[in-house]
Each structure stands twice: as C-alpha cells, then as structure tokens.
Design an enzyme around this catalytic site. Structure first.
Site, PDB file in Angstrom:
ATOM      1  N   PHE A   1     -89.458 -24.825 -38.403  1.00 41.26           N
ATOM      2  CA  PHE A   1     -88.358 -25.418 -37.634  1.00 41.26           C
ATOM      3  C   PHE A   1     -88.929 -26.474 -36.706  1.00 41.26           C
ATOM      4  O   PHE A   1     -89.862 -26.218 -35.951  1.00 41.26           O
ATOM      5  CB  PHE A   1     -87.604 -24.361 -36.811  1.00 41.26           C
ATOM      6  CG  PHE A   1     -86.413 -24.959 -36.101  1.00 41.26           C
ATOM      7  CD1 PHE A   1     -85.215 -25.154 -36.785  1.00 41.26           C
ATOM      8  CD2 PHE A   1     -86.502 -25.377 -34.781  1.00 41.26           C
ATOM      9  CE1 PHE A   1     -84.128 -25.740 -36.149  1.00 41.26           C
ATOM     10  CE2 PHE A   1     -85.414 -25.962 -34.144  1.00 41.26           C
ATOM     11  CZ  PHE A   1     -84.233 -26.146 -34.828  1.00 41.26           C
TER      12      PHE A   1
ATOM     13  N   ASP B   1     -96.701 -28.326 -33.848  1.00 39.81           N
ATOM     14  CA  ASP B   1     -95.460 -28.229 -33.085  1.00 39.81           C
ATOM     15  C   ASP B   1     -95.586 -26.999 -32.188  1.00 39.81           C
ATOM     16  O   ASP B   1     -95.434 -25.865 -32.637  1.00 39.81           O
ATOM     17  CB  ASP B   1     -94.275 -28.091 -34.051  1.00 39.81           C
ATOM     18  CG  ASP B   1     -92.947 -27.966 -33.333  1.00 39.81           C
ATOM     19  OD1 ASP B   1     -92.946 -27.647 -32.126  1.00 39.81           O
ATOM     20  OD2 ASP B   1     -91.902 -28.155 -33.974  1.00 39.81           O
TER      21      ASP B   1
ATOM     22  N   LYS C   1     -89.707 -26.774 -24.867  1.00 39.68           N
ATOM     23  CA  LYS C   1     -89.053 -25.567 -24.337  1.00 39.68           C
ATOM     24  C   LYS C   1     -89.583 -25.082 -22.977  1.00 39.68           C
ATOM     25  O   LYS C   1     -88.906 -25.228 -21.971  1.00 39.68           O
ATOM     26  CB  LYS C   1     -89.118 -24.442 -25.364  1.00 39.68           C
ATOM     27  CG  LYS C   1     -88.164 -24.668 -26.535  1.00 39.68           C
ATOM     28  CD  LYS C   1     -88.020 -23.425 -27.383  1.00 39.68           C
ATOM     29  CE  LYS C   1     -86.864 -23.520 -28.355  1.00 39.68           C
ATOM     30  NZ  LYS C   1     -87.161 -24.199 -29.618  1.00 39.68           N
TER      31      LYS C   1
HETATM   32  C1  LIG Z   1     -86.712 -25.354 -30.448  1.00 40.80           C
HETATM   33  C2  LIG Z   1     -87.726 -25.990 -31.298  1.00 40.80           C
HETATM   34  C3  LIG Z   1     -87.664 -27.362 -31.592  1.00 40.80           C
HETATM   35  C4  LIG Z   1     -86.505 -28.228 -31.154  1.00 40.80           C
HETATM   36  O1  LIG Z   1     -86.455 -28.364 -29.770  1.00 40.80           O
HETATM   37  P1  LIG Z   1     -85.153 -29.020 -29.095  1.00 40.80           P
HETATM   38  O2  LIG Z   1     -85.531 -29.096 -27.649  1.00 40.80           O
HETATM   39  O3  LIG Z   1     -84.028 -28.078 -29.364  1.00 40.80           O
HETATM   40  O4  LIG Z   1     -84.953 -30.322 -29.712  1.00 40.80           O
HETATM   41  C5  LIG Z   1     -88.683 -27.919 -32.341  1.00 40.80           C
HETATM   42  N1  LIG Z   1     -89.701 -27.172 -32.784  1.00 40.80           N
HETATM   43  C6  LIG Z   1     -89.803 -25.850 -32.520  1.00 40.80           C
HETATM   44  C7  LIG Z   1     -90.979 -25.085 -33.035  1.00 40.80           C
HETATM   45  C8  LIG Z   1     -88.800 -25.218 -31.780  1.00 40.80           C
HETATM   46  O5  LIG Z   1     -88.894 -23.902 -31.550  1.00 40.80           O
END
Ligand SMILES: *Cc1c(COP(=O)(O)O)cnc(C)c1O
Length: 420
Positions: free
Chosen positions: A150, A241, A270
């Site tokens: 994700f 990420d 986050k």
């Molecule tokens: C939540 C998340 C995103 C997206 O972040 P947003 O602030 O909602 O755009 C991207 N990568 C990972 C691994 C996430 O958990």
C-alpha cells in the site's frame, strides 16, 4: 491543562451528533463506523454519546504521542501565535531544524517536505523517474513494487499499490510499474532481467519494510539484504515506504533498522507530525537529482507542521518512547499469543514489530477482521483491520502497561463472544 482535567471535561460534556445530516453533505468515500469521536486524552477517546474508548488505532498509526499531549499543545500554541505559513518562496527555519533532526537520526542526507504519505511517495517516484533518465539513461523506466503493498491513493500511488481493489474503476493507471510477490528474491531477479529490453529497464524498487495495510507482514532480513546488494551492483534505487512503520512505531526509529540495510530513498508521514499533516521524502546520495522548480508543495514543510513534528521528535527522545514501544510491543504480542493459543481454530498467527501488530484469523472460517473490530468497539476498544483477515493493533506510542493489559482483556472477551 492536565490529562485529569481533560478527562473530567470529557466526562461532563457531550455534543449531539447528527449522522444523517453529515451523510447528506460529505461524500461517502469511507466506510465509517457509526460513532463520532469528540475528545481525547492520552490513549483514551470519547464519542459524542459520552462513551469512552481505549484507542488502539491512533488515527491509523499516526497519533504518536496520543491525544492532547502537553508537548503537542505547547508546540501548536506557540507556533500559531508566531507564524504558521509563508510559502517555500522563503527560507523556513523550522523546516531546516526538522530536516537536521531527521538527517542526524537516519541514513538520509537531505529531506523534501510535503503533507501526506501519498505525496511523499509521489515525490520519491518523481525522483526515481528523473534518476532513471539522468543517471541510468533509461527512456522508459519501471519501478518494481510488491503485491499486497500500500502506497497511497493518488493515481501514481494506487498504481504503485499492488492490490487490484484500489485500482479497479480508475484506469488508465500510470505506466511504469510492475508487481512482484513480497519477500521473494527470485521474482525480483527475474523481473529485472525480463524488463531490461529496448527502451525499458528497472530503475527503482519501492517496498514497505513491513507491509502495514496489506496485513502487517514483516519484511524478511535475507530478502532485503539481497535486494541491497542487487541495487548496489545495478544502480537500481532502493526506496522504502516508511509512512506507517517509521518514526518509532516499530521500537526503532526507522523500519529499515530491523532489516540491517539502508535505503537510497525513504518516505515518512503518518507518525511524523503526531496527527498534524506532514510528509517527507528522504534521500541519500541522489538527494540532488531534483532541481529548483522540478517539485514543490504549497503547504509542504510550513512552519506550523514542522514545529509540531520537531516537538514529536524531541518528545520521542526526551521521554524515551522507543523503549516503551519495545516493551509494550512485547507485552501485547505475548498477550495476543496467549489468546491465540486458546482459539487455534480461529486465530492463525500473531506477528509484528514494536507497536505495529497483527492478529490473523484463519482463512477458512467465516469470521472476518471487521467482525472482531466491531465487537471490540462495543466493548470500548478501537482497533482497525489490515485486509480481510488481519486485526491491526497500532496504539499511540505512549500506551501504558495497564492500558495494554486492559486492551488484551477486551480482546479475550470479544474472541469468546465472536466464536460463539
Ligand atoms: C497510509 C500509508 C500511505 C498513504 O498515506 P496518506 O497520508 O494517506 O497519503 C502510504 N504508504 C503507507 C505504507 C501507508 O501506510
């Protein structure tokens, strides 16, 4: 204001909430639970009916310091009274201070600021594209990402996300992505050689150190170390990420510390601002690939967001929070494992790092994660699914021993209920 005062106030007041009126005017892009939260203190939340919850969601792994933490209140108040937004037309000292802290506390050399995880990943994707053209001389660069990953909800990041459910209905997607199974080194090696043809070639590999949304699946150390050496040999960028696992969530500041390898680029969002929107892309040796005018964000790294993020960083250090994450994480996993042992026909596995943990239900039963999450909510514990079968536990990093115990008691009770 002390936590006790906030708790007292929360118990006294509750505002009526009209769900129908809300649904009339707000787009239905979310499957919402039928409660509205109006106050928080530490790891506790209250809804508009005055019901109290233990928060093991933390705004989805975001409220690092919980709710109404004195350090957040101080930073927000001080900065809004001083200067909150000016534009990157000018130097922003708070940005420099936050970048300095990140650079001093990671493998990064430089930082770019934005407002969310998706945007941070977009920045990384753009950097990787330019790197492919200017350094690797690949005309049609391809980024490898993992199945069940994700990476966000913008067009490029849903394309990077290796889950068809996020992509269907939004085609055509962005070209230049290819998916491989997670933790499978042969698949990466095959993809690199197959995709190296004509104008095409792999320029970057984008992965989560632990797949969060995709089911709390930790990365395999050997896999990541082999990836690092492949990238070193070929010049392919290794991008992590760290949006969900970075900023202390795992008990280490960055998820890559679990894997014993350093990425070339990594992203954060986050937990970075403890709930105030901020995102960041960090880069090592290729940190000067993007030049003036090639990438920007109006809000990115404004004095307000940066001041709050600095307060989060300093509080992590001052209150020794990483140690709490490690200890509370072990306590939580041990407790969940004890519960899992009681329900072997329903619970398949408990796994995670620090305070990002998943309890996976057996694949062949009717019970889904959402059923457990709903039942826990009734009992005053907020949880969030990670996919269909995994219940995710991501409390604020300041969660106490007593709160972990309380959460475990609720999960035990709830499991007894749902297995019938
Ligand atoms: C939540 C998340 C995103 C997206 O972040 P947003 O602030 O909602 O755009 C991207 N990568 C990972 C691994 C996430 O958990």
């Amino acid at each position: 204001m002390s936590i006790e005062t906030l708790v007292q106030q929360a118990n006294q007041s509750s505002t009526p909430f009209n769900k129908e009126s809300f649904d009339e005017v707000v787009m239905s892009t979310y499957g919402r639970f039928p409660i509205a939260l109006e106050k928080g203190a530490g790891c506790r939340l209250w809804d508009t009916a005055g019901k109290e919850y233990l928060d093991f969601v933390a705004g989805i792994a975001t409220c690092t310091l919980g709710h109404a933490h004195p350090a957040l209140i101080e930073a927000v108040t001080r900065q809004i009274q001083t200067i909150h937004h000016v534009s990157n037309l000018y130097y922003i000292p708070e940005q420099g201070e936050l970048a300095r802290w990140i650079v001093d506390n990671s493998c990064a050399d430089k930082v770019f600021f934005c407002n969310s995880g998706a945007e941070a990943n977009e920045a990384a994707i753009k950097l990787a594209r330019k790197y492919a053209h200017s350094v690797l001389d690949i005309d049609k660069p391809i980024i490898l990402t993992a199945k069940d990953s994700f990476h966000g909800r913008t067009l490029a990041t849903i394309t990077a996300t290796g889950q068809p459910k996020y992509q269907k209905n939004f085609k055509p997607l962005v070209p230049g992505f290819h998916y491989v199974p997670y933790n499978d080194i042969n698949a990466v090696e095959e993809a690199i050689s197959e995709l190296d043809e004509g104008d095409y070639g792999v320029s970057a590999i984008l992965l989560e150190p632990l797949q969060g949304e995709g089911g709390v699946r930790p990365g395999d150390v050997k896999y990541f170390q082999k990836l690092r050496s492949i990238c070193d040999e070929t010049g392919i960028l290794l991008i992590f990420d760290e949006v969900q696992v970075g900023m202390g969530r795992t008990g280490k500041l960055w998820g890559y510390e679990y894997l014993g390898v350093e990425p070339d680029i990594f992203t954060s969002a986050k937990g970075l601002g403890g709930g105030i929107p901020i995102g960041a892309m960090m880069a090592k040796k290729f940190c000067n690939v993007l030049e003036a005018g090639e990438h920007a964000s109006t809000f990115g790294g404004n004095p307000f967001a940066c001041a709050v993020a600095i307060a989060v960083c300093h509080t992590l250090e001052k209150e020794n929070i990483l140690e709490n994450v490690t200890q509370r994480g072990e306590q939580l996993r041990q407790g969940l494992q004890n519960i899992a042992a009681k329900y072997p026909e329903h619970i398949a596995e408990v796994r995670g790092w620090g305070l990002i943990n998943g309890m996976e239900l057996q694949a062949d039963i009717e019970l889904n994660a959402i059923d457990v999450v709903k039942a826990a909510m009734e009992e005053g514990l907020l949880l969030v699914p990670a996919g269909k079968k995994v219940i995710r536990f991501v409390p604020p990093l300041i969660v106490t021993e007593a709160q972990v115990d309380a959460a475990l008691q609720i999960v035990d009770r709830v499991m007894k209920q749902v297995v019938g």
